[in-house]
Scaffold this motif. Sequence first.
Motif, PDB file in Angstrom:
ATOM      1  N   ALA A 179      -4.396   8.547  -2.729  1.00 41.77           N
ATOM      2  CA  ALA A 179      -4.130   8.289  -1.320  1.00 41.77           C
ATOM      3  C   ALA A 179      -2.648   8.019  -1.113  1.00 41.77           C
ATOM      4  O   ALA A 179      -1.936   7.614  -2.032  1.00 41.77           O
ATOM      5  CB  ALA A 179      -4.949   7.111  -0.817  1.00 41.77           C
ATOM      6  N   MET A 180      -2.188   8.275   0.105  1.00 41.10           N
ATOM      7  CA  MET A 180      -0.848   7.942   0.546  1.00 41.10           C
ATOM      8  C   MET A 180      -0.905   6.668   1.386  1.00 41.10           C
ATOM      9  O   MET A 180      -1.758   6.555   2.281  1.00 41.10           O
ATOM     10  CB  MET A 180      -0.249   9.083   1.377  1.00 41.10           C
ATOM     11  N   ILE A 181       0.002   5.735   1.113  1.00 38.84           N
ATOM     12  CA  ILE A 181       0.026   4.470   1.833  1.00 38.84           C
ATOM     13  C   ILE A 181       1.325   4.380   2.615  1.00 38.84           C
ATOM     14  O   ILE A 181       2.414   4.541   2.053  1.00 38.84           O
ATOM     15  CB  ILE A 181      -0.091   3.273   0.869  1.00 38.84           C
ATOM     16  N   ASN A 182       1.225   4.141   3.915  1.00 38.72           N
ATOM     17  CA  ASN A 182       2.393   3.939   4.757  1.00 38.72           C
ATOM     18  C   ASN A 182       2.822   2.489   4.628  1.00 38.72           C
ATOM     19  O   ASN A 182       2.119   1.576   5.065  1.00 38.72           O
ATOM     20  CB  ASN A 182       2.068   4.284   6.214  1.00 38.72           C
ATOM     21  N   ASN A 183       3.991   2.257   4.014  1.00 35.35           N
ATOM     22  CA  ASN A 183       4.453   0.895   3.750  1.00 35.35           C
ATOM     23  C   ASN A 183       4.807   0.139   5.020  1.00 35.35           C
ATOM     24  O   ASN A 183       4.842  -1.096   5.015  1.00 35.35           O
ATOM     25  CB  ASN A 183       5.673   0.934   2.822  1.00 35.35           C
ATOM     26  N   ASP A 184       5.096   0.845   6.117  1.00 34.82           N
ATOM     27  CA  ASP A 184       5.464   0.177   7.361  1.00 34.82           C
ATOM     28  C   ASP A 184       4.243  -0.276   8.150  1.00 34.82           C
ATOM     29  O   ASP A 184       4.220  -1.376   8.708  1.00 34.82           O
ATOM     30  CB  ASP A 184       6.310   1.112   8.226  1.00 34.82           C
ATOM     31  N   THR A 185       3.236   0.593   8.222  1.00 37.86           N
ATOM     32  CA  THR A 185       2.064   0.286   9.052  1.00 37.86           C
ATOM     33  C   THR A 185       0.853  -0.151   8.237  1.00 37.86           C
ATOM     34  O   THR A 185      -0.092  -0.708   8.801  1.00 37.86           O
ATOM     35  CB  THR A 185       1.676   1.520   9.880  1.00 37.86           C
ATOM     36  N   GLY A 186       0.845   0.129   6.938  1.00 34.54           N
ATOM     37  CA  GLY A 186      -0.304  -0.202   6.109  1.00 34.54           C
ATOM     38  C   GLY A 186      -1.424   0.813   6.176  1.00 34.54           C
ATOM     39  O   GLY A 186      -2.471   0.626   5.547  1.00 34.54           O
ATOM     40  N   ASP A 187      -1.248   1.904   6.912  1.00 30.92           N
ATOM     41  CA  ASP A 187      -2.272   2.942   7.015  1.00 30.92           C
ATOM     42  C   ASP A 187      -2.456   3.632   5.674  1.00 30.92           C
ATOM     43  O   ASP A 187      -1.486   3.888   4.941  1.00 30.92           O
ATOM     44  CB  ASP A 187      -1.895   3.975   8.073  1.00 30.92           C
ATOM     45  N   ILE A 188      -3.699   3.949   5.365  1.00 27.46           N
ATOM     46  CA  ILE A 188      -4.027   4.621   4.101  1.00 27.46           C
ATOM     47  C   ILE A 188      -4.548   6.026   4.430  1.00 27.46           C
ATOM     48  O   ILE A 188      -5.488   6.190   5.215  1.00 27.46           O
ATOM     49  CB  ILE A 188      -5.087   3.840   3.314  1.00 27.46           C
ATOM     50  N   TYR A 189      -3.911   7.028   3.843  1.00 29.34           N
ATOM     51  CA  TYR A 189      -4.290   8.426   4.037  1.00 29.34           C
ATOM     52  C   TYR A 189      -4.937   8.935   2.756  1.00 29.34           C
ATOM     53  O   TYR A 189      -4.255   9.096   1.740  1.00 29.34           O
ATOM     54  CB  TYR A 189      -3.065   9.280   4.381  1.00 29.34           C
TER      55      TYR A 189
END
Length: 538
Positions: free
Chosen positions: A248-258
């Motif tokens: 998975a890809m994790i957005n460090n700014d928003t915490g969203d997990i792709y």
Amino acid sequence: MSSMTVQSEGSKKRQRRRQENRKKDSHATSWRPGFVVKLILMALVNALGIYIIFTAFGQGSWLLGGLMVVLLLFIDWVYFSKRTLALKYLTPGLVFLLVFQAFTIVYTGYIAFTNYGHQHTLDKPKAINALLLQNNFKRVEGSPQYPLMLVQKDGELGFAVIADDELQVGTAEQPLEPADGEVADGRIVSVDGWDSLTGADITARQQEIIQLRVPLTDDPEDGSIGTQTGTTAFQFTSSLTYDDERDAMINNDTGDIYYANDETGFFETEEGTNLGVGWRVNVGFDNFVQGFSDSRYAQPFFSVLIWNVIFAAMSVLTTFILGMVLAMVMNDERMKGRRIYRTIMLLPYAFPSFMTAFLFAGLMNARYGFFNEMLGTAIPWLTDPTMAKVSVILVNLWMGFPYMFLIVTGALQSIPGDIVEAAKIDGASTFQVWRNVTLPQLMISLTPLLISSFAFNFNNFNLIYMLNGGGPSMADASVPVGHTDILISMVYKIAGLTGEALPNYGLAAAMSLVIFLIVGSVSLYSFRKSNAFEGLGS
């Protein structure tokens, strides 16, 4: 007993002498000029093969590299073995058949079952790197400034910076590495092997410069450098992190997990939002289903298919009739100057086909074309749907009749004269001789060529695209398809190569396979119905 021993010893001596003579002969002939030439040619072939192998393995294409290894070993065995005389002549043709026909068909088949296209041109590892290196970047707070020069090599944009008191250069694909050049007063003057961008270049490529990110190292986590001014670079780091365990890809700014979705080829959140870069995945028969069930493609597909068959059939029929009539007229011995007239008839065939199409596009211009000015009217040669189709057939008639004229002339000259004389003696009229003698004799030898001509015109992309681009456009079609488009030009547009639609190579490959099956089936059926196989084999 003694005589048998003597004979045995004599035979052994003769055998040894033959072996010694063969060794001498082989040693004497192994370095003949022909062998040296073969050795040089094989060295060049092996050098090219090794280059392709290393390139394939370097790009992660293990299948292509492995197949190339097998092919290279086979070629070496054929040309350095004394037991493969027949293969020495067959191998070049077999290699070209495999590379330019079999491989192309197999690779097209592979692409047809994938989602290869817009946002899905990479494999998964490269898509991950692209997301980490080229997207979602933010400047690292407090990062140092790097004196910058914008450079290019073979059209590829790069950054030259002074980092750690050392001149370094890199591109989007190549991390920063030391380089030679000239630095004066903390400013980069030149970089060896690179060209500096001029003011005009910077203006023309401004958006590309701002979006460019050059990795600091091979590790994506070390970040990259970018610029907003064109004179100073800053360190940027990705706001995304890849979690290998969760894929998975994790957005460090928003915490969203792709999370990786191997069905769509995207990293997606649970709500369905995806990142902009995907990868190729197998989609089964989805491209074929889309091509025939989606109204955007199905409606114009069947319209184009009907026109494609009409165009190919009319092209063969009109060019054959005109070529045959001219060939029969000029085959009459009573006609003077036949050689001059025959040469004139072949001139359209000698002219490049795409240039002929361009020429007629100008001649048929509705407003300024020569034809309309000569006729004093405004015939919509290429703008009216019906007239455009007639125009395409007429232009193809001009381009194709010399070929038919040439092959019919050869076939007429191969018909025995005594058959024609016998028919005339029996009282047959000129038309009866042509109907019952000449035409059947022509069809025996020309049928395979007519079938191949049908297959060629079925895929006559040059004429359609160069004459009017397949236009005029279909008003009721939601995809960029025109009234004179044939299947191959329609596929070209669907693939996004004209810029009118987003690239969809998977769908284009699927439709290309359909075209291949249609042409192959028609050709095979025609051959069987005309008994061409038996005629060729006799």
